[in-house]
Write a protein that holds these residues in place. Structure first.
Motif, mmCIF file in Angstrom:
data_model
loop_
_atom_site.group_PDB
_atom_site.id
_atom_site.type_symbol
_atom_site.label_atom_id
_atom_site.label_comp_id
_atom_site.label_asym_id
_atom_site.label_seq_id
_atom_site.Cartn_x
_atom_site.Cartn_y
_atom_site.Cartn_z
ATOM 1 N N GLU A 153 1.862 7.497 11.503
ATOM 2 C CA GLU A 153 0.845 8.242 10.762
ATOM 3 C C GLU A 153 0.675 7.654 9.366
ATOM 4 O O GLU A 153 -0.428 7.512 8.855
ATOM 5 C CB GLU A 153 1.287 9.700 10.671
ATOM 6 N N VAL A 154 1.844 7.283 8.756
ATOM 7 C CA VAL A 154 1.815 6.720 7.412
ATOM 8 C C VAL A 154 1.034 5.413 7.390
ATOM 9 O O VAL A 154 0.135 5.215 6.577
ATOM 10 C CB VAL A 154 3.257 6.499 6.900
ATOM 11 N N THR A 155 1.357 4.493 8.293
ATOM 12 C CA THR A 155 0.659 3.217 8.274
ATOM 13 C C THR A 155 -0.816 3.408 8.597
ATOM 14 O O THR A 155 -1.665 2.689 8.090
ATOM 15 C CB THR A 155 1.270 2.230 9.282
ATOM 16 N N ASP A 156 -1.100 4.399 9.426
ATOM 17 C CA ASP A 156 -2.498 4.691 9.749
ATOM 18 C C ASP A 156 -3.275 5.073 8.500
ATOM 19 O O ASP A 156 -4.370 4.567 8.256
ATOM 20 C CB ASP A 156 -2.548 5.857 10.741
ATOM 21 N N GLN A 157 -2.658 5.973 7.730
ATOM 22 C CA GLN A 157 -3.317 6.400 6.486
ATOM 23 C C GLN A 157 -3.517 5.215 5.561
ATOM 24 O O GLN A 157 -4.575 5.054 4.958
ATOM 25 C CB GLN A 157 -2.467 7.458 5.783
ATOM 26 N N ALA A 158 -2.479 4.373 5.460
ATOM 27 C CA ALA A 158 -2.580 3.213 4.569
ATOM 28 C C ALA A 158 -3.687 2.290 5.044
ATOM 29 O O ALA A 158 -4.460 1.755 4.243
ATOM 30 C CB ALA A 158 -1.249 2.477 4.522
ATOM 31 N N ARG A 159 -3.787 2.117 6.371
ATOM 32 C CA ARG A 159 -4.799 1.219 6.902
ATOM 33 C C ARG A 159 -6.203 1.750 6.595
ATOM 34 O O ARG A 159 -7.104 1.012 6.195
ATOM 35 C CB ARG A 159 -4.611 1.044 8.414
ATOM 36 N N LEU A 203 -1.157 2.838 -3.915
ATOM 37 C CA LEU A 203 -1.246 4.114 -3.218
ATOM 38 C C LEU A 203 -0.079 4.981 -3.640
ATOM 39 O O LEU A 203 1.041 4.511 -3.822
ATOM 40 C CB LEU A 203 -1.202 3.905 -1.703
ATOM 41 N N ARG A 204 -0.317 6.240 -3.775
ATOM 42 C CA ARG A 204 0.739 7.143 -4.196
ATOM 43 C C ARG A 204 0.737 8.310 -3.224
ATOM 44 O O ARG A 204 -0.324 8.786 -2.816
ATOM 45 C CB ARG A 204 0.432 7.604 -5.612
ATOM 46 N N ARG A 205 1.952 8.730 -2.862
ATOM 47 C CA ARG A 205 2.018 9.812 -1.909
ATOM 48 C C ARG A 205 2.050 11.142 -2.634
ATOM 49 O O ARG A 205 2.843 11.357 -3.535
ATOM 50 C CB ARG A 205 3.278 9.656 -1.043
ATOM 51 N N ILE A 206 1.135 12.012 -2.259
ATOM 52 C CA ILE A 206 1.188 13.381 -2.765
ATOM 53 C C ILE A 206 1.173 14.273 -1.538
ATOM 54 O O ILE A 206 0.179 14.317 -0.814
ATOM 55 C CB ILE A 206 -0.001 13.700 -3.679
ATOM 56 N N GLY A 207 2.280 14.959 -1.288
ATOM 57 C CA GLY A 207 2.380 15.775 -0.079
ATOM 58 C C GLY A 207 2.241 14.898 1.140
ATOM 59 O O GLY A 207 2.926 13.902 1.294
ATOM 60 N N ARG A 208 1.289 15.219 1.979
ATOM 61 C CA ARG A 208 1.129 14.458 3.218
ATOM 62 C C ARG A 208 0.015 13.423 3.113
ATOM 63 O O ARG A 208 -0.363 12.808 4.095
ATOM 64 C CB ARG A 208 0.840 15.413 4.386
ATOM 65 N N ASP A 209 -0.532 13.280 1.929
ATOM 66 C CA ASP A 209 -1.671 12.367 1.793
ATOM 67 C C ASP A 209 -1.280 11.161 0.952
ATOM 68 O O ASP A 209 -0.395 11.232 0.107
ATOM 69 C CB ASP A 209 -2.842 13.103 1.130
ATOM 70 N N LEU A 210 -1.987 10.070 1.189
ATOM 71 C CA LEU A 210 -1.836 8.874 0.356
ATOM 72 C C LEU A 210 -3.067 8.776 -0.536
ATOM 73 O O LEU A 210 -4.188 8.774 -0.041
ATOM 74 C CB LEU A 210 -1.739 7.624 1.224
ATOM 75 N N GLY A 239 0.796 -1.214 0.000
ATOM 76 C CA GLY A 239 0.000 0.000 0.000
ATOM 77 C C GLY A 239 0.824 1.258 0.000
ATOM 78 O O GLY A 239 0.298 2.350 -0.029
ATOM 79 N N LEU A 240 2.151 1.133 0.013
ATOM 80 C CA LEU A 240 2.982 2.329 0.026
ATOM 81 C C LEU A 240 3.719 2.428 -1.286
ATOM 82 O O LEU A 240 4.324 1.480 -1.746
ATOM 83 C CB LEU A 240 3.981 2.254 1.165
ATOM 84 N N ALA A 241 3.703 3.591 -1.888
ATOM 85 C CA ALA A 241 4.355 3.742 -3.180
ATOM 86 C C ALA A 241 5.328 4.904 -3.115
ATOM 87 O O ALA A 241 5.200 5.799 -2.292
ATOM 88 C CB ALA A 241 3.332 4.005 -4.258
ATOM 89 N N ASP A 242 6.300 4.847 -4.018
ATOM 90 C CA ASP A 242 7.186 6.003 -4.130
ATOM 91 C C ASP A 242 6.399 7.111 -4.788
ATOM 92 O O ASP A 242 5.804 6.919 -5.828
ATOM 93 C CB ASP A 242 8.382 5.681 -5.028
ATOM 94 N N GLY A 243 6.402 8.266 -4.204
ATOM 95 C CA GLY A 243 5.679 9.362 -4.817
ATOM 96 C C GLY A 243 6.575 10.124 -5.765
ATOM 97 O O GLY A 243 7.693 9.711 -6.063
ATOM 98 N N ASN A 244 6.068 11.204 -6.214
ATOM 99 C CA ASN A 244 6.860 12.098 -7.026
ATOM 100 C C ASN A 244 7.933 12.716 -6.129
ATOM 101 O O ASN A 244 7.607 13.242 -5.066
ATOM 102 C CB ASN A 244 5.914 13.176 -7.569
#
Lengths: 349, 492
Positions: free
Chosen positions: B26-32, B477-484, B8-13
């Motif tokens: 926080e990251v894993t929380d968002q992914a969950r 999932l892709r990270r843009i700023g602080r959001d997934l 669920g975690l991707a390299d973003g731009n």
């Protein structure tokens, strides 16, 4: 045939792609490698070439076949067996387009499905190489290699990370049984052809069934009407014997001398203004009509069955009005006799 | 861009900053959270997915058999009534001059409408690549097949002398009596046969990989043998997948115009007559929009029931009902637009007979039915479905869908049975009341669809497993700023 079948399973796409690349490096042909998966991977993901587009081509053929079937249903049938309807064209364009579209689409989708079955040789007979773990998400790589290459290929498959470090060597009968499939497909095709031919024989009068309906004599008791009484013996409809092909009341008048004489007079009164005194379509009013009134001595008119000519007189056709109020049924038969005599005189003289 | 599967975690731009700025928890929380919300991000091992589907398929509790018996009995009763009607004649129904088309024809139109939407949802969402369609296509396609087969019975029932149905087939013979394509009824026959055939083939085609999965997971018994035959020996080779994909695309593209034309023809069955209230050029699209409305609502009901009874909470989530809810809102507004077209022009013309029919609907004896129709088809959906909270609440969606279906049934009934009671000659006016045979046969028709579904869900997987898995493979999932953010790869 000194070929061997090797099957290895992989957990990840990377491993499967590596195995495929390795097999290609040791000289196994692309066509001898088969990948099996429970998810549709794009060929590029595994470093494979795209499968050819024969399915689309077959579907296009099916669409064309459907179009022709549609044309047969909408045009062919009514050219073969004209069904006149008062004042309406024999082949109505807009409704025919609907039928054409539907049958073409049926041909498109039917042939797409058929092509899917045939190109995959479905249903598959025999015990083709397979592993139940493929449905659990593993990727199977199946290689059909020369016996000289077996050890090399096994090594490649194992090094790529085969599950349990296991490469299965399968017996040579673990290929789809194409011969049984051919027999099966042939049997299905023959059954379809036989059924189609037999039903066409029935439908198109080659095998005749007299379909007795006796509608007129039926003792109908619909809930809004009382029982219909049977007509007395020898009764005829008030407007004279009407036309129902093959039924007793539809007797044409024989082309006797008196009938032809009556026909000539009536033709001069009711028909000649448009169709011309000799029936050749050049009456004084003919030039005002588009399309011009047809030449009644022409072969395509003369070859129409008499009951069709009778219907044209009764109901009219195109811009020709119905003559039912001008001519009694007997008089209509007289005119038909006269029209036939016109052609005989024409070709004779 | 690389999108990983599973974790669920991707390299973003790279320009979007470093994920390390955020605390790991926080990251894993968002992914969950994202996984809980979106089915296509919530990847699970294949055996788990299959077990979730096969479990309820292989078990049948007392409630199932009770429903099976009740629905089966209702279908049998309806069949008996049909035979009774054939024996005694169509006079046992409420049909009489001037209302010669009534409940049977309304049922025909209604059930065809239900059948239209299944393929629409499946094919259009496929063509337009809506991601959330994956788990709902099978239910929609199945509903199409069952509703269409049921609706096809109604012209036969309405025929009275059912055994004469073969007179519709184009077979010239020496009687010189055979069907002419001038007749809208023959278009009907052709269109329905085309659509039914292609819907069955479409549903089967897309189901083949899943049939193979069931075949492999159930090693023996009659289920295994049945699946073995129906899966045709599918192994999942590249060639098979590639041909399946091409064939699915062809079917999706071809079946959409077939569906639209078929339901337009159903509308034209009415519009081709000179009956006031039917003679309208807008009937084609108006009928199609109504069909999609009732069908989409029916799909929602089927999904909700299947989710509850077959424990498909993993597959069918709020996001799917949300998507269907948006769809329903658009369709409700489209229906209202076409209906307004159909009302405005006769109202402006003020012909006496049109005025009479309009008055009958809006303030006459049919006013309660008409008002309920407008409420269910337009007011209720338009007032509620704009809200995300309503769309994601499954009970609310079911209630709205039931209302929409009641409204659409009433619409068909008003058009067919009530409109026919008023024509150009006032001495010939009349009212129609359904008699017991029609009511029993109608109940039987609804039971038939339920019954067929009961049988279907125990034999075949109601969720397209391979489409869900394909979607999960292509979604990440892709990270843009602080959001997934969920992203999708679609390589072609």
């Amino acid at each position: 045939m000194s070929q061997s079948l090797l099957l290895a399973l992989y957990d990840k796409t990377d491993q499967a792609a590596q195995a495929i690349a390795g097999l290609s490096d040791i000289g196994v042909r692309d066509a001898d490698v088969t990948v099996m998966s429970s998810v549709p991977y794009e060929p590029q993901m595994l470093g494979r070439r795209a499968v050819d587009g024969r399915l689309t081509a077959i579907t296009l053929l099916g669409a064309v076949a459907g179009l022709f079937l549609g044309l047969f249903l909408t045009v062919g049938i009514y050219e073969l067996y004209p069904l006149m309807q008062g004042g309406q064209p024999l082949i109505p364009v807009a409704p025919s387009l609907i039928i054409l579209f539907e049958v073409t689409m049926l041909g498109t989708m039917g042939s797409a499905f058929l092509a899917f079955l045939v190109l995959n040789r479905f249903p598959i007979f025999g015990r083709p190489a397979y592993d139940l773990r493929i449905t659990e998400g593993k990727i199977g790589v199946l290689a059909d290699v020369e016996s000289g290459q077996v050890f090399q290929a096994e090594e490649v498959l194992r090094q790529a990370g085969a599950v349990d470090d296991d490469v299965q060597t399968l017996e040579s009968d673990r290929r789809p049984d194409r011969v049984s499939w051919l027999y099966f497909a042939g049997a299905v095709a023959s059954v379809v052809v036989v059924v189609a031919v037999i039903s066409l024989l029935f439908f198109y009068d080659v095998i005749r069934i007299p379909f007795p309906t006796q509608m007129a004599a039926q003792n109908s008791t619909a809930y809004v009407q009382g029982p219909r009484r049977a007509a007395p013996e020898a009764a005829v409809p008030v407007q004279g014997p009407a036309l129902i092909a093959g039924q007793p009341a539809s007797e044409p008048v024989p082309a006797s001398e008196s009938s032809l004489q009556r026909g000539r007079i009536l033709f001069g009164i009711d028909c000649a203004l448009c169709h011309g005194q000799e029936g050749s379509g050049d009456g004084p009013l003919a030039k005002y009509f588009e399309p011009h009134p047809p030449d009644l001595t022409a072969e395509d008119v003369q070859e129409l069955p008499d009951d069709v000519l009778f219907l044209v007189l009764t109901q009219g056709r195109g811009i020709m009005p119905s003559l039912a109020e001008n001519l009694s049924p007997v008089e209509r038969w007289d005119v038909i006799n006269h029209v036939h005599s016109l052609a005989r005189n024409g070709s004779g003289g | 861009m690389s999108v990983h599967r599973g974790d669920g975690l991707a390299d973003g731009n790279p320009a979007d900053g470093n994920p390390a700025d955020q605390a790991p928890s926080e990251v894993t929380d968002q992914a969950r959270q994202a996984r809980a919300r979106y089915l296509l991000l919530d990847e699970r091992p294949m055996p788990d997915l299959v077990a979730q589907l096969l479990g309820p398929m292989q078990r049948a509790g007392p409630l199932y058999w009770l429903l099976f018996a009740v629905l089966g009995c209702m279908v049998l009763v309806a069949g008996g009534v049909w035979i009774y009607q054939m024996w005694w004649g169509i006079g046992i129904t409420g049909l009489n001059r001037p209302v010669m088309w009534a409940v049977y024809i309304a049922n025909f139109v209604y059930f065809i409408g239900i059948g239209v939407a299944g393929t629409f949802i499946s094919a259009v969402l496929r063509v337009l690549r809506f991601q959330w369609r994956a788990p709902i296509t099978r239910a929609a396609e199945t509903l199409t097949v069952f509703a269409l087969a049921t609706s096809g019975l109604f012209p036969l029932i309405h025929l009275g002398r059912t055994w004469k149905f073969y007179w519709m087939l184009p077979y010239p013979n020496q009687r010189r009596l055979w069907p002419s394509y001038h007749s809208a009824l023959l278009w009907d026959l052709t269109a329905i046969l085309t659509y039914l055939t292609s819907s069955v083939l479409f549903a089967w085609l897309v189901m083949i990989p899943d049939l193979a999965t069931v075949r492999d997971r159930i090693a023996r018994g009659w289920r295994h043998r049945l699946m073995n035959v129906l899966a045709l020996g599918w192994r999942g080779t590249e060639g098979e997948w590639s041909h399946l994909k091409t064939a699915t695309t062809i079917f999706s593209l071809a079946i959409i115009p077939v569906m639209i034309l078929m339901h337009s023809i159903v509308g034209w069955d009415f519009a081709m007559t000179i009956q006031a209230g039917w003679q309208s050029t807008v009937f084609g699209p108006y009928f199609v929009s109504g069909a999609l409305l009732s069908g989409a609502a029916a799909v929602i009901i089927v999904l909700a029931v299947a989710r509850k009874t077959l424990h498909l909470e993993y597959f069918l989530r709020a996001e799917h009902f949300d998507g269907m809810g948006r769809f329903l809102l658009v369709l409700s507004l489209a229906w209202a637009y076409f209906y307004f077209n159909d009302v405005l022009v006769p109202w402006y013309g003020q012909l006496p007979v049109d005025k009479t029919i309009l008055q009958l609907f809006t303030s006459g004896r049919a006013a309660p039915l008409w008002s309920l129709m407008v409420f269910s088809n337009l007011v209720l959906p338009a007032a509620t479905l704009w809200s995300r909270r309503v769309r994601t609440s499954i009970p609310a969606m079911v209630v709205i869908s039931i209302f929409v279906n009641i409204g659409m049934y009433l619409e068909r009934y008003l058009i067919v049975a009530v409109t026919l009671g008023r024509n150009e000659l006032p001495f010939d006016w009349g009212a129609y009341v359904p008699h017991l045979p029609e009511i029993l046969i109608t109940v039987g028709a609804f039971s038939l669809i339920g019954f067929l579904f009961l049988v279907f869900v125990k034999l075949f997987p109601i969720i397209p497993i391979w489409e869900v898995r394909e979607g999960q493979m292509k979604q990440g999932l892709r990270r843009i700023g602080r959001d997934l953010v969920p992203t999708r790869v679609d390589p072609d």
